[in-house]
Design a protein around this motif. Structure first.
Motif, short mmCIF file in Angstrom:
data_model
loop_
_atom_site.label_atom_id
_atom_site.label_comp_id
_atom_site.label_asym_id
_atom_site.label_seq_id
_atom_site.Cartn_x
_atom_site.Cartn_y
_atom_site.Cartn_z
N ILE A 102 0.90 -1.03 0.04
CA ILE A 102 0.03 0.01 0.02
C ILE A 102 0.94 1.44 -0.06
O ILE A 102 0.54 2.42 -0.73
CB ILE A 102 -0.84 -0.14 1.39
CG1 ILE A 102 -2.00 0.95 1.18
CG2 ILE A 102 -0.25 0.32 2.73
CD1 ILE A 102 -3.40 1.10 1.66
N ASP A 103 2.08 1.37 0.68
CA ASP A 103 3.00 2.41 0.51
C ASP A 103 3.43 2.57 -0.91
O ASP A 103 3.62 3.80 -1.38
CB ASP A 103 4.04 2.06 1.63
CG ASP A 103 3.78 2.12 3.06
OD1 ASP A 103 2.44 2.35 3.24
OD2 ASP A 103 4.59 1.87 3.89
N ARG A 104 3.82 1.54 -1.43
CA ARG A 104 4.37 1.80 -2.93
C ARG A 104 3.41 2.17 -3.70
O ARG A 104 3.54 2.96 -4.55
CB ARG A 104 4.60 0.16 -3.35
CG ARG A 104 5.46 0.15 -4.73
CD ARG A 104 5.76 -1.19 -5.02
NE ARG A 104 6.95 -1.83 -4.37
CZ ARG A 104 8.31 -1.69 -4.62
NH1 ARG A 104 8.29 -0.88 -5.84
NH2 ARG A 104 9.09 -2.20 -3.90
N GLU A 116 -0.62 15.29 -0.61
CA GLU A 116 -1.63 14.58 -0.34
C GLU A 116 -1.03 12.89 -0.25
O GLU A 116 -1.69 12.24 0.56
CB GLU A 116 -2.45 14.46 -1.66
CG GLU A 116 -3.07 15.72 -1.79
CD GLU A 116 -4.28 15.86 -0.79
OE1 GLU A 116 -5.03 14.92 -0.45
OE2 GLU A 116 -4.54 17.02 -0.32
N ALA A 117 0.20 12.70 -0.68
CA ALA A 117 0.74 11.31 -0.75
C ALA A 117 1.17 11.05 0.80
O ALA A 117 1.02 9.99 1.57
CB ALA A 117 1.82 11.14 -1.43
N VAL A 118 1.69 12.13 1.25
CA VAL A 118 2.00 11.89 2.88
C VAL A 118 0.94 11.98 3.61
O VAL A 118 1.03 11.03 4.68
CB VAL A 118 3.07 13.35 3.22
CG1 VAL A 118 3.23 13.20 4.71
CG2 VAL A 118 4.36 13.33 2.19
N GLU A 119 0.13 12.70 3.30
CA GLU A 119 -1.47 12.65 4.33
C GLU A 119 -1.91 11.19 4.29
O GLU A 119 -2.40 10.69 5.10
CB GLU A 119 -2.49 13.67 3.70
CG GLU A 119 -3.66 13.75 4.42
CD GLU A 119 -3.58 14.04 5.84
OE1 GLU A 119 -4.28 13.40 6.64
OE2 GLU A 119 -2.51 14.64 6.26
N LEU A 120 -2.02 10.39 2.90
CA LEU A 120 -2.35 9.32 2.95
C LEU A 120 -1.65 8.29 3.62
O LEU A 120 -1.84 7.13 4.12
CB LEU A 120 -2.17 8.99 1.28
CG LEU A 120 -3.47 9.07 0.36
CD1 LEU A 120 -3.16 8.82 -0.90
CD2 LEU A 120 -4.88 8.51 0.79
N CYS A 121 -0.10 8.43 3.74
CA CYS A 121 0.69 7.69 4.77
C CYS A 121 0.15 7.90 6.06
O CYS A 121 0.38 6.68 6.90
CB CYS A 121 2.06 8.21 4.24
SG CYS A 121 2.92 7.38 2.89
N HIS A 122 0.00 8.99 6.39
CA HIS A 122 -0.44 9.17 7.81
C HIS A 122 -1.64 8.48 8.03
O HIS A 122 -1.73 7.99 9.35
CB HIS A 122 -0.79 10.77 8.10
CG HIS A 122 0.52 11.30 7.94
ND1 HIS A 122 1.63 11.22 8.77
CD2 HIS A 122 0.83 12.49 7.75
CE1 HIS A 122 2.57 12.06 8.89
NE2 HIS A 122 2.17 13.00 7.87
N ARG A 123 -2.47 8.12 7.28
CA ARG A 123 -3.71 7.42 7.52
C ARG A 123 -3.62 5.91 7.26
O ARG A 123 -4.25 5.30 8.01
CB ARG A 123 -5.07 8.09 6.54
CG ARG A 123 -5.30 9.63 6.69
CD ARG A 123 -6.25 9.72 5.70
NE ARG A 123 -7.77 9.01 5.87
CZ ARG A 123 -8.67 9.73 7.04
NH1 ARG A 123 -8.38 10.89 7.29
NH2 ARG A 123 -9.89 9.25 7.03
N PHE A 124 -2.66 5.65 6.37
CA PHE A 124 -2.70 3.98 6.07
C PHE A 124 -1.67 3.51 6.72
O PHE A 124 -1.40 2.30 6.47
CB PHE A 124 -2.65 3.94 4.65
CG PHE A 124 -4.16 4.07 4.09
CD1 PHE A 124 -5.55 3.41 4.68
CD2 PHE A 124 -4.27 5.22 3.38
CE1 PHE A 124 -6.52 3.77 3.97
CE2 PHE A 124 -5.54 5.38 2.64
CZ PHE A 124 -6.74 4.76 3.05
N ALA A 125 -0.36 4.36 7.07
CA ALA A 125 1.00 3.78 7.28
C ALA A 125 1.28 4.12 8.63
O ALA A 125 0.42 4.33 9.69
CB ALA A 125 1.90 3.95 6.13
N ASP A 126 2.49 4.73 8.87
CA ASP A 126 2.82 5.56 10.18
C ASP A 126 3.90 6.66 9.84
O ASP A 126 3.94 6.89 8.76
CB ASP A 126 3.55 4.36 10.92
CG ASP A 126 4.59 3.56 10.29
OD1 ASP A 126 5.34 4.30 9.32
OD2 ASP A 126 4.95 2.59 10.37
N GLU A 127 4.13 7.26 10.98
CA GLU A 127 4.96 8.31 10.79
C GLU A 127 6.60 8.18 9.92
O GLU A 127 6.93 8.97 9.26
CB GLU A 127 5.47 8.84 12.11
CG GLU A 127 5.92 10.19 11.86
CD GLU A 127 5.25 11.47 11.47
OE1 GLU A 127 5.70 12.42 11.19
OE2 GLU A 127 3.83 11.27 11.69
#
Length: 227
Positions: free
Chosen positions: A162-164, A188-199
């Protein structure tokens, strides 16, 4: 939440399950995409929760062994005294648990967001989602090459799926959707990471996109010059 942000979230979740044929893609209803997204999120959440369960069980066993073998507990039988342990593994497990919680939260949030949207908003969500996915599919070879070149500095191969996919779709926006400012695509990509991944993942992708953003700006300038 804006229609475009909802579209980005749906796109990154369902990308692995979408047809590669443009006609079949456009025939999909928004409800079908939401259904796919919820199923994918639930699967991701289950995988992460299973991983957390295994890690927690392992840690509990290791903590027990540490307590038993610690000098403070040599003579203890009925009750083991607490001892100091490293926080690194606990931090990793909590990060995985946090990721699972995010997937569950998104599985609940996305249907509600769609239901609350007006007919116009739903139309905008689907239009932008299809545009984003089609742009990626049309330029996928070039995008994969950009990412491959970036991997000489960043360990992209170790990223989870999902990060890729967040990175792939961000590249589609930054390089080929020229009406969207490059900083917006990156943010927007970084915001998606905050929602689906981690810092950690957010910082990682931000670093890759900061490099790729320069390449995207050069490509856009070249396209303008040609025109």
């Amino acid at each position: 939440m804006s229609a475009r942000r909802i579209a980005r979230e749906l796109a990154v979740i369902v990308l692995p399950q979408l047809p590669k044929d443009k006609t079949k893609l456009e025939m999909l209803e928004l409800d079908d995409l939401v259904h796919k997204a919820v199923n994918m999120l639930c699967d991701y959440a289950k995988e992460n929760l299973a991983e957390v369960d295994g890690l927690l069980s392992k840690t509990i066993d290791e903590i027990t062994d540490i307590e038993i073998e610690h000098p403070s507990n040599v003579r203890s039988i009925a009750k083991l005294l607490p001892v100091t342990v490293k926080t690194e593994e606990l931090r990793d497990q909590l990060a995985t648990l946090h990721r699972a919680r995010n997937f569950v939260s998104e599985a609940l949030d996305i249907p509600a967001l769609i239901l609350q949207s007006s007919a116009k908003d739903k139309s905008e969500v689907k239009a932008f989602l299809l545009r984003l996915i089609n742009t990626f599919l049309e330029q996928s070879q070039e995008i994969e090459q950009f990412i491959k070149e970036a991997s000489t500095k960043w360990e992209v191969g170790r990223m989870v799926t999902i990060d890729r996919d967040i990175l792939r779709l961000a590249c589609a926006e930054a390089f080929y959707m020229t009406d969207i400012p490059i900083p917006v695509a990156i943010n927007e990509a970084v915001e998606l990471c905050h929602r689906f991944a981690d810092e950690k993942a957010a910082k990682f992708i931000n670093g890759i996109l900061a490099d790729l953003g320069q390449e995207a700006a050069k490509l856009r300038e070249c396209d303008v010059t040609r025109k």
